[in-house]
Write a protein that holds these residues in place. Structure first.
Motif, PDB file in Angstrom:
ATOM      1  N   PRO A 133     -35.821   2.326  41.670  1.00  0.00           N
ATOM      2  CA  PRO A 133     -36.785   2.529  41.611  1.00  0.00           C
ATOM      3  C   PRO A 133     -38.213   1.491  41.779  1.00  0.00           C
ATOM      4  N   MET A 134     -39.382   1.290  41.950  1.00  0.00           N
ATOM      5  CA  MET A 134     -39.866   0.858  42.815  1.00  0.00           C
ATOM      6  C   MET A 134     -41.044   0.257  42.763  1.00  0.00           C
ATOM      7  N   TYR A 135     -42.156  -0.775  42.757  1.00  0.00           N
ATOM      8  CA  TYR A 135     -43.610  -0.562  43.133  1.00  0.00           C
ATOM      9  C   TYR A 135     -43.790  -0.342  43.957  1.00  0.00           C
ATOM     10  N   TRP A 150     -37.131   4.616  52.731  1.00  0.00           N
ATOM     11  CA  TRP A 150     -35.600   4.748  52.887  1.00  0.00           C
ATOM     12  C   TRP A 150     -35.421   4.422  51.417  1.00  0.00           C
ATOM     13  N   PHE A 151     -34.212   4.942  50.334  1.00  0.00           N
ATOM     14  CA  PHE A 151     -34.725   4.619  49.259  1.00  0.00           C
ATOM     15  C   PHE A 151     -33.287   3.905  48.943  1.00  0.00           C
ATOM     16  N   SER A 182     -38.271  -9.697  43.802  1.00  0.00           N
ATOM     17  CA  SER A 182     -37.886 -10.462  42.387  1.00  0.00           C
ATOM     18  C   SER A 182     -38.528 -11.018  42.683  1.00  0.00           C
ATOM     19  N   PRO A 183     -38.446 -11.591  41.242  1.00  0.00           N
ATOM     20  CA  PRO A 183     -37.512 -10.315  40.102  1.00  0.00           C
ATOM     21  C   PRO A 183     -38.706  -9.473  40.156  1.00  0.00           C
ATOM     22  N   SER A 184     -37.565  -8.619  39.829  1.00  0.00           N
ATOM     23  CA  SER A 184     -37.952  -7.073  40.081  1.00  0.00           C
ATOM     24  C   SER A 184     -39.004  -6.205  38.638  1.00  0.00           C
ATOM     25  N   ASN A 185     -39.447  -5.285  39.557  1.00  0.00           N
ATOM     26  CA  ASN A 185     -40.375  -4.700  38.700  1.00  0.00           C
ATOM     27  C   ASN A 185     -40.301  -3.608  38.972  1.00  0.00           C
ATOM     28  N   PRO A 186     -38.987  -2.599  38.126  1.00  0.00           N
ATOM     29  CA  PRO A 186     -39.233  -2.806  36.811  1.00  0.00           C
ATOM     30  C   PRO A 186     -38.123  -3.011  36.583  1.00  0.00           C
ATOM     31  N   PRO A 355     -42.517   6.124  32.350  1.00  0.00           N
ATOM     32  CA  PRO A 355     -41.225   7.538  32.258  1.00  0.00           C
ATOM     33  C   PRO A 355     -40.603   6.492  33.284  1.00  0.00           C
ATOM     34  N   GLY A 356     -39.461   6.179  34.047  1.00  0.00           N
ATOM     35  CA  GLY A 356     -38.524   5.220  34.647  1.00  0.00           C
ATOM     36  C   GLY A 356     -38.371   6.629  36.213  1.00  0.00           C
ATOM     37  N   THR A 357     -38.913   8.064  35.542  1.00  0.00           N
ATOM     38  CA  THR A 357     -38.654   8.932  36.392  1.00  0.00           C
ATOM     39  C   THR A 357     -39.995   8.288  37.672  1.00  0.00           C
ATOM     40  N   TYR A 358     -41.514   8.350  36.726  1.00  0.00           N
ATOM     41  CA  TYR A 358     -42.309   8.108  37.647  1.00  0.00           C
ATOM     42  C   TYR A 358     -42.450   6.507  38.840  1.00  0.00           C
ATOM     43  N   LEU A 359     -41.105   5.404  38.432  1.00  0.00           N
ATOM     44  CA  LEU A 359     -41.633   4.754  39.322  1.00  0.00           C
ATOM     45  C   LEU A 359     -40.177   4.737  39.998  1.00  0.00           C
ATOM     46  N   GLY A 360     -39.497   6.087  40.006  1.00  0.00           N
ATOM     47  CA  GLY A 360     -38.607   5.623  41.398  1.00  0.00           C
ATOM     48  C   GLY A 360     -38.718   7.187  41.929  1.00  0.00           C
ATOM     49  N   ALA A 361     -37.877   7.496  43.602  1.00  0.00           N
ATOM     50  CA  ALA A 361     -38.596   8.914  43.827  1.00  0.00           C
ATOM     51  C   ALA A 361     -36.740   9.335  43.977  1.00  0.00           C
TER      52      ALA A 361
END
Ligand SMILES: Cc1ncc(COP(=O)(O)O)c(C=O)c1O
Length: 397
Positions: A133-135, A150-151, A182-186, A355-361
């Protein structure tokens, strides 16, 4: 009629995480018997550092002048001095290697528009690599700049390090830039020197730029995070070639409303970015530039903030159990179903989390590594963190 005003790249973007959260909660109410805890947004809620009001008052006259987009030399010199102190650098040139930013959000977005050629290269559009996941700004930036995202999967099994080994050769060959956080969100992962070294080797081999989002650099549990510029200099890259770092006063100084940050690194990349910004024009008002210079020049308030975050992390994990993340003020917790958990936390415990789903792809294998996690921000101090942990423990799905 031809469709003249639809922007297809924008159409490719999904709703922003907080919009998705609003939809998830639509028609549901938080438990009315409990005061609401908002652990959704990463918004530091600490008292204003003492110098803010004084510095602002002394410089109010600056509101009657247009500020320059790159930032005044006083601010850029304060930023260069901070970078030198923080990362033990021999030299940072405030004239050619530093820019002021209106917070990192806009600059993280805009940089892709300066550094990606949207034309097809070797039969395909260039790639922008990012953790997953990412910002979500990285994703929006990549898509609207005409790149292919690219993830890099960040999974619990590898301590949430963005997996560089998973990138196929044809993607490296066509990579324009990579975002590191770094440090990573989330996830709270911190890049070590070896990780940056590997990135620099890859960047040289495949000719791409590295954009390091350091906005949580001053929030860490034990070890102060290393920085990209520091590793570059140790390798003899005193021109910081291929490197840009972005940092912010939003987290370090708990000034998210001030919208002030920094961009620093490779003078060539800074020059290209400056050209784009001379058109988009995100200048920081002069009185705020004075406050920003004061904030980069003071570590006392930063140490006080760090103390509160550490106490909050300790308080949270003392109740919830589990390992304290290496950095940031986020907790990233595994749950059976992240959307169901977030909704139950809202309805049963009056808690807002993401929810983590919303921060990933979803990656090319159809996997979203954010699924099965929730993110909570510890931004209201240790007592609130303890209460948050109690409530999250009590959630039933
Ligand atoms: C990883 C990350 N980068 C950048 C930002 C942007 O912060 P700002 O624009 O306030 O500097 C945030 C804000 O939440 C963030 O979490």
């Amino acid at each position: 009629m031809p469709d003249k005003s639809n922007q297809p790249r924008l159409e490719q973007l999904g709703a922003y995480p907080f919009e998705r959260l609003k939809d998830l909660f639509d028609g549901h109410t938080p438990n009315p018997e409990l005061p609401h805890i908002d652990a959704g947004a990463g918004e530091p809620r600490l008292p204003l550092p003492g110098f803010v009001a004084d510095t602002l008052n002394k410089n109010l006259g600056g509101f009657s002048k247009y500020p320059s987009t790159i930032g005044g030399i006083e601010l850029r010199s304060a930023i260069a001095a901070w970078l030198k102190r923080r990362y033990n650098l021999a030299e940072v040139d405030p004239v050619t290697q530093v820019l002021s930013a209106n917070g990192t959000r806009e600059s993280l977005f805009a940089i892709a528009h300066a550094l990606v050629n949207p034309d097809t290269q070797n039969g395909e559009r260039p790639y922008v690599l990012m953790p997953n996941p990412m910002y979500q700004i990285y994703l929006g930036a990549a898509i609207t700049a005409g790149a292919q995202p690219w993830f890099l999967p960040c999974t619990q099994a590898s301590g949430f390090a963005p997996d560089l080994a998973s990138v196929p050769e044809h993607v490296w060959a066509n990579t324009a830039l990579i975002y590191v956080c770094s440090p990573s969100n989330p996830t709270g992962w911190i890049a070590d020197e070896a990780y940056y070294r590997e990135l620099l080797e890859l960047a040289d081999r495949h000719d791409f730029s590295i954009v390091s989002d350091d906005c949580y650099s001053e929030i860490f549990w034990q070890k102060k995070p290393a920085g990209l510029l520091e590793v570059a200099e140790k390798l003899g890259r005193t021109d910081f070639s291929r490197c840009l770092v972005m940092n912010s006063l939003s987290k370090r100084s708990a000034l998210p409303g001030m919208r002030s940050g920094l961009i620093a690194g490779d003078a060539e990349l800074i020059k290209r970015f400056t050209k784009l910004r001379s058109y988009t024009g995100p200048a920081t008002p002069l009185p705020l530039q004075h406050v920003a210079a004061a904030a980069w020049s003071d570590e006392v308030h930063v140490a006080q903030h760090l103390d509160v975050y550490r106490q909050s992390l300790k308080a949270f994990f003392g109740v919830y159990g589990g390992d304290i993340p290496a950095g940031s003020f986020f907790v990233w917790l595994p749950v059976a179903d992240d959307e169901a958990f977030a909704l139950a936390a809202y309805e049963q415990q009056a808690v807002t989390i993401l929810p983590g789903t919303y921060l990933g792809a979803e990656d090319s294998n159809g996997i979203n590594p954010g699924a099965g996690f929730i993110r909570a921000a510890l931004v209201d101090g240790p007592d609130a963190a303890k209460e948050l942990a109690r409530r999250l423990k009590a959630v039933r799905i």
